[in-house]
Scaffold this motif. Structure first.
Motif, PDB file in Angstrom:
ATOM      1  N   ALA A  92      -3.875 -16.474 -19.902  1.00 53.85           N
ATOM      2  CA  ALA A  92      -3.757 -17.471 -18.833  1.00 53.85           C
ATOM      3  C   ALA A  92      -4.870 -18.512 -18.926  1.00 53.85           C
ATOM      4  O   ALA A  92      -4.673 -19.691 -18.629  1.00 53.85           O
ATOM      5  N   GLN A  93      -6.050 -18.084 -19.350  1.00 52.49           N
ATOM      6  CA  GLN A  93      -7.171 -19.015 -19.489  1.00 52.49           C
ATOM      7  C   GLN A  93      -7.010 -19.862 -20.747  1.00 52.49           C
ATOM      8  O   GLN A  93      -7.216 -21.074 -20.731  1.00 52.49           O
ATOM      9  N   ILE A  94      -6.624 -19.207 -21.833  1.00 54.34           N
ATOM     10  CA  ILE A  94      -6.485 -19.912 -23.097  1.00 54.34           C
ATOM     11  C   ILE A  94      -5.415 -20.987 -23.018  1.00 54.34           C
ATOM     12  O   ILE A  94      -5.576 -22.081 -23.540  1.00 54.34           O
ATOM     13  N   VAL A 153      -4.682 -22.756 -20.595  1.00 56.39           N
ATOM     14  CA  VAL A 153      -5.210 -23.927 -19.894  1.00 56.39           C
ATOM     15  C   VAL A 153      -6.118 -24.738 -20.826  1.00 56.39           C
ATOM     16  O   VAL A 153      -6.063 -25.965 -20.851  1.00 56.39           O
TER      17      VAL A 153
END
Lengths: 204, 204
Positions: B175-177, B179
């Motif tokens: 989920a962070q990557i 973004v």
DNA sequence: TCGTAGATTTACCAATTGGTAAAAAACGGA
DNA sequence: TCCGTTTTTTACCAATTGGTAAATCTACGA
């Protein structure tokens, strides 16, 4: 009533708000958002459930407040990275700061990990608005170092991902590490190994 | 009744059990144990809640069954590491297998991460009995390579921790990557970067 | 085709969940 | 000391939770 725009939070307000935040950090970091209960938070904080809802509008507001505060702490080590410093030294110092955070703030690390694991439903916006610009900025700084021949050429995005993953691992997977390395001084060895690793990777 | 020691699981049993496992993997990996609900699992599986409880004794049994099956899959890439192979080649191949697992089995990775994050309450025993011996064995193998001068000297425990963390990161923090790296071919770049990293670290 | 074991649904239940209303208590400035 | 404000407690509530009992339906071999 305790609106967001109250003039002056009393001493009691300050004390209880902090207590609640601390208890919520405990509970949310251990069970994730949906697994955490207000009753647990209340008991941990030493307050009654309605009393907690006197200070915060609801479960979600507590969680969001926690994540907002965490974001600042979380970005800090990266902000400190100085474009004018010694390239390898700056990166190793960043690794060190992240490792220190895993050791000193494991609950915060797990809260963050939980939120991202679940797809960042309450933090996607923060990632876009706060993390992304900083990430891009520091990527450019490191890329500049590489272009000037001060560091070996490595994919900068994945260099940073590897710093995040290796350092945060020690907080997030502590339960596993404590099984595999019982009674060891994990952080001392980790410091040494990660320094060796990123030095080997980035030295020309 | 469907005890563990039934003679022959019917075709229906097999199909529904698999459906439930798959749905449970979805739900548990996204919300953790406490955040997951039987109703959600039931809806995802396309069965009624009592029907699910006809196949499994309860929520915990579903979770435990899932974790047990996962443990095998999880240890597999490490088991394959061959003491008689080329040291650097064996380690890079292990990194590759772990990275492939993050890409192909992200739900399994997150289920595991969730369980460890929460202190491994339902898997501590498995870690001790299954993971620990394998970990010790393979650490000895790698240490042997280093002692024979076939690899650079690195703390073996932390070498493996760094392989786990860097590879699993791509599933657990997706989920962070997504973004930070929108629309990129993350796994191709990760493969290249990690190969470069562990080569630099382990080459004499 | 018929009987029965296997599979599924319907209708529940007690406990826990997040949250509220309002009374009671404690606080703090005049 | 008094009075209004802030804080806390008591007593709830509707919705959701994991789980059960029993009736009903379905598959399938004799």
């Amino acid at each position: 009533m305790s609106d967001t725009l109250d003039k002056k939070p009393s001493r009691i307000q300050l004390r209880n708000r902090r207590r609640i935040m601390d208890a919520a950090l405990d509970v949310f970091s251990q069970h994730g958002y949906r697994g955490a209960t207000l009753d647990q938070i209340a008991i941990t904080a030493g307050l009654s459930k309605p009393n907690i809802l006197y200070y915060f509008a609801g479960k979600e507001e507590i969680h969001v407040t926690l994540l907002s505060q965490l974001m600042e702490t979380w970005l800090d080590p990266l902000i400190e990275m100085d474009a004018d410093g010694d390239p390898l030294g700056e990166i190793l110092a960043y690794v060190q700061r992240k490792l220190d955070m895993s050791r000193d703030l494991p609950r915060e690390s797990r809260l963050f990990a939980n939120e991202i694991l679940q797809g960042a439903p309450r933090m996607g916006a923060h990632l876009q608005s706060d993390l992304k610009p900083l990430f891009d900025e520091k990527c450019a700084v490191i890329q500049g170092w590489m272009n000037r021949g001060q560091l070996a050429q490595v994919n900068v995005h994945h260099l940073i991902f590897s710093i995040w993953s290796t350092t945060q691992h020690y907080a997030d997977f502590e339960a596993q590490i404590s099984v595999l390395e019982p009674g060891k001084d994990t952080y001392t060895d980790a410091t040494q190994t990660l320094k060796q690793m990123f030095t080997a990777l980035l030295t020309l």
